[in-house]
Scaffold this active site. Structure first.
Site, PDB file in Angstrom:
ATOM      1  N   GLU A 106       0.838  -1.204   0.000  1.00 31.52           N
ATOM      2  CA  GLU A 106       0.000   0.000   0.000  1.00 31.52           C
ATOM      3  C   GLU A 106       0.873   1.254   0.000  1.00 31.52           C
ATOM      4  OE1 GLU A 106      -2.375   1.718  -0.586  1.00 31.52           O
ATOM      5  OE2 GLU A 106      -4.117   1.482   0.704  1.00 31.52           O
ATOM      6  N   ASP A 107       0.307   2.351  -0.455  1.00 26.06           N
ATOM      7  CA  ASP A 107       1.058   3.604  -0.420  1.00 26.06           C
ATOM      8  C   ASP A 107       1.120   4.169   0.993  1.00 26.06           C
ATOM      9  OD1 ASP A 107      -1.649   4.269  -0.353  1.00 26.06           O
ATOM     10  OD2 ASP A 107      -1.557   5.754  -1.960  1.00 26.06           O
ATOM     11  N   ASP A 127      -3.428   5.335   6.602  1.00 24.49           N
ATOM     12  CA  ASP A 127      -3.888   6.588   7.192  1.00 24.49           C
ATOM     13  C   ASP A 127      -4.876   6.232   8.313  1.00 24.49           C
ATOM     14  OD1 ASP A 127      -4.235   9.417   7.356  1.00 24.49           O
ATOM     15  OD2 ASP A 127      -5.917   9.341   5.981  1.00 24.49           O
ATOM     16  N   ARG A 182       1.567  12.310  -8.722  1.00 27.11           N
ATOM     17  CA  ARG A 182       2.036  10.948  -8.474  1.00 27.11           C
ATOM     18  C   ARG A 182       3.457  10.749  -8.983  1.00 27.11           C
ATOM     19  NH1 ARG A 182      -2.373   7.772  -6.927  1.00 27.11           N
ATOM     20  NH2 ARG A 182      -4.366   8.282  -7.882  1.00 27.11           N
TER      21      ARG A 182
END
Ligand code: IMP
Ligand code: MG
Length: 171
Positions: free
Chosen positions: A95-96, A99, A161
């Site tokens: 995953e980036d 959060d 991005r």
């Protein structure tokens, strides 16, 4: 529009290399099935896979949190499913950013039900202070403060991005 750099290209490259080595040691002798969570994780996955010395296979899925903007709504929708079965595979979800944790917890429940041999999480970034749902993140690139960040795959409404570093957008 200006960017305040939070993580440089060099810092990122060094850390991703470390994680690649750590995962390779943990999975010695095995093949790791990397799942890229589109879109944000594509850069991290590409670099991570190349930093690993164990063999990998790669698949992609996409999710969207309802509503756009800077916070997830709490509702997650699978918009592109995987191509191959997870049965018997050593899976790492890539995953980036973790959060609130809502996306990852949804994904982990969904993927666990497909009975992989093992299932872990690698997140390029984590914002621990934002967590609403407890979620295990086994490999973390960097912990970042509660700021909205872009670059290295992460976007602000689909922009930025492509930046090779991670930055906070300052108007
Ligand atoms: P979560 O479900 O709240 O953990 O959010 C996960 C998703 O929200 C991430 O995969 C990102 O797509 C997005 N997101 C959260 N924080 C940021 C940020 O600072 N910049 C860009 N995207 C973010
Ligand atoms: Mg994402």
């Amino acid at each position: 529009m200006a960017f305040e750099t939070l993580l440089t290209e060099e810092q990122i490259a060094e850390r991703v290399k470390e994680i690649g080595q750590e995962i390779s040691a943990d999975y010695a002798g095995r093949t790791v099935h990397l799942i890229c969570v589109l879109k944000g994780a594509y850069t991290f996955l590409a670099d991570l896979a190349r930093a690993m010395s164990v063999p990998v296979t790669i698949d992609f899925l996409a999710v969207s949190s309802y509503g756009k903007g800077k916070t997830s709504s709490g509702e997650v929708q699978l918009t592109k499913d995987l191509d191959v079965s997870l049965s018997g595979r050593d899976v790492i979800v890539v995953e980036d950013i973790a959060d609130t944790g809502i996306t990852l917890s949804y994904l982990l429940a969904m993927l666990e039900s497909r009975q992989p041999k093992s299932l872990k999480v690698a997140a390029f970034l984590s914002k621990p202070s934002r967590r609403e749902v407890e979620v295990p993140v086994d490999y973390v690139g960097f912990e970042v403060p509660d700021r909205f960040v872009v670059g290295y795959g992460l976007d602000d409404d689909q922009r930025y991005r492509e930046l090779p570093y991670v930055a906070v957008v300052v108007d």
